[in-house]
Design an enzyme around this catalytic site. Sequence first.
Site, PDB file in Angstrom:
ATOM      1  N   ARG A 233       0.824  -1.221   0.000  1.00 34.55           N
ATOM      2  CA  ARG A 233       0.000   0.000   0.000  1.00 34.55           C
ATOM      3  C   ARG A 233       0.851   1.261   0.000  1.00 34.55           C
ATOM      4  O   ARG A 233       0.416   2.314  -0.463  1.00 34.55           O
ATOM      5  CB  ARG A 233      -0.991  -0.026   1.163  1.00 34.55           C
ATOM      6  CG  ARG A 233      -2.185  -0.923   0.850  1.00 34.55           C
ATOM      7  CD  ARG A 233      -2.937  -1.325   2.078  1.00 34.55           C
ATOM      8  NE  ARG A 233      -2.343  -2.498   2.678  1.00 34.55           N
ATOM      9  CZ  ARG A 233      -2.518  -2.867   3.937  1.00 34.55           C
ATOM     10  NH1 ARG A 233      -3.270  -2.158   4.728  1.00 34.55           N
ATOM     11  NH2 ARG A 233      -1.952  -3.955   4.382  1.00 34.55           N
TER      12      ARG A 233
ATOM     13  N   GLU B  11       4.752  -9.786  13.992  1.00 27.66           N
ATOM     14  CA  GLU B  11       4.120 -10.160  15.260  1.00 27.66           C
ATOM     15  C   GLU B  11       4.693 -11.496  15.756  1.00 27.66           C
ATOM     16  O   GLU B  11       5.022 -11.638  16.930  1.00 27.66           O
ATOM     17  CB  GLU B  11       2.612 -10.254  15.060  1.00 27.66           C
ATOM     18  CG  GLU B  11       1.863 -10.151  16.360  1.00 27.66           C
ATOM     19  CD  GLU B  11       0.362 -10.162  16.128  1.00 27.66           C
ATOM     20  OE1 GLU B  11      -0.067 -10.024  14.971  1.00 27.66           O
ATOM     21  OE2 GLU B  11      -0.358 -10.332  17.123  1.00 27.66           O
TER      22      GLU B  11
HETATM   23  P1  AMP Z   1       3.948  -2.618  12.029  1.00 27.45           P
HETATM   24  O1  AMP Z   1       5.205  -3.177  11.456  1.00 27.45           O
HETATM   25  O2  AMP Z   1       3.472  -3.349  13.253  1.00 27.45           O
HETATM   26  O3  AMP Z   1       4.043  -1.115  12.278  1.00 27.45           O
HETATM   27  O4  AMP Z   1       2.799  -2.876  10.952  1.00 27.45           O
HETATM   28  C1  AMP Z   1       2.668  -2.018   9.864  1.00 27.45           C
HETATM   29  C2  AMP Z   1       2.318  -2.745   8.602  1.00 27.45           C
HETATM   30  O5  AMP Z   1       1.286  -3.722   8.809  1.00 27.45           O
HETATM   31  C3  AMP Z   1       1.816  -1.766   7.587  1.00 27.45           C
HETATM   32  O6  AMP Z   1       2.372  -2.085   6.312  1.00 27.45           O
HETATM   33  C4  AMP Z   1       0.307  -1.928   7.621  1.00 27.45           C
HETATM   34  O7  AMP Z   1      -0.239  -1.849   6.330  1.00 27.45           O
HETATM   35  C5  AMP Z   1       0.055  -3.297   8.256  1.00 27.45           C
HETATM   36  N1  AMP Z   1      -0.925  -3.252   9.367  1.00 27.45           N
HETATM   37  C6  AMP Z   1      -0.663  -3.470  10.688  1.00 27.45           C
HETATM   38  N2  AMP Z   1      -1.766  -3.379  11.449  1.00 27.45           N
HETATM   39  C7  AMP Z   1      -2.785  -3.081  10.597  1.00 27.45           C
HETATM   40  C8  AMP Z   1      -4.205  -2.826  10.776  1.00 27.45           C
HETATM   41  N3  AMP Z   1      -4.799  -2.860  11.979  1.00 27.45           N
HETATM   42  N4  AMP Z   1      -4.937  -2.539   9.671  1.00 27.45           N
HETATM   43  C9  AMP Z   1      -4.350  -2.482   8.450  1.00 27.45           C
HETATM   44  N5  AMP Z   1      -3.052  -2.716   8.211  1.00 27.45           N
HETATM   45  C10 AMP Z   1      -2.247  -2.998   9.272  1.00 27.45           C
END
Ligand code: AMP
Length: 179
Positions: free
Chosen positions: A62, A99
Amino acid sequence: MILEDDLKAAIRTIPDYPKPGILFRDITTLLGDARAFRRAVDELVHPWAGNKIDKVAGIEARGFILGGAVAHQLSAGFVPIRKKGKLPHQTVRMAYALEYGTDEMEMHVDAIAPGERVILVDDLIATGGTAEGAVKLLRQIGADVRAACFIIDLPDLGGADKLRRMDVPVRTLMAFEGH
Ligand code: AMP
């Protein structure tokens, strides 16, 4: 805040996707709304209008859509940061935290020249693991990471603060509580 409310209304929330307990923040509804899409891109680039930015780096997938529009608006080049194995030329690679476990992201080794001013773009920042990996990757090839911008912040997960502790200014347009 009017802008935040306006743009927030363009985001669709899907409960329990991709797994139970997750509230998936779906930006495809914002992208499909001409006014909201333009507004979001204009607001994301606002702090750098008139600054010389060389490249915008977008995180798959995205971040490609938003990053392309942001790069066009700033008259900057665009650089894709991809999941491993997708880029055809020589790459640099960085592990990042998911995660459960880790994965790796890649960028072409010659995509950015040392010292070039770069803005990182993705749709959403949660734990910040993905963006932290991207900043490390960009810095590994000598990029001057000026900022990271996201439409959505999930502040309870601490990702934006994590980037700020790495001396990366963070711009987000709205926040959702929880995860
Ligand atoms: P993070 O590495 O935990 O900051 O996760 C960010 C990535 O995961 C981004 O590329 C987001 O598009 C996706 N992502 C994580 N949580 C969500 C959520 N609740 N809704 C949509 N996309 C998410």
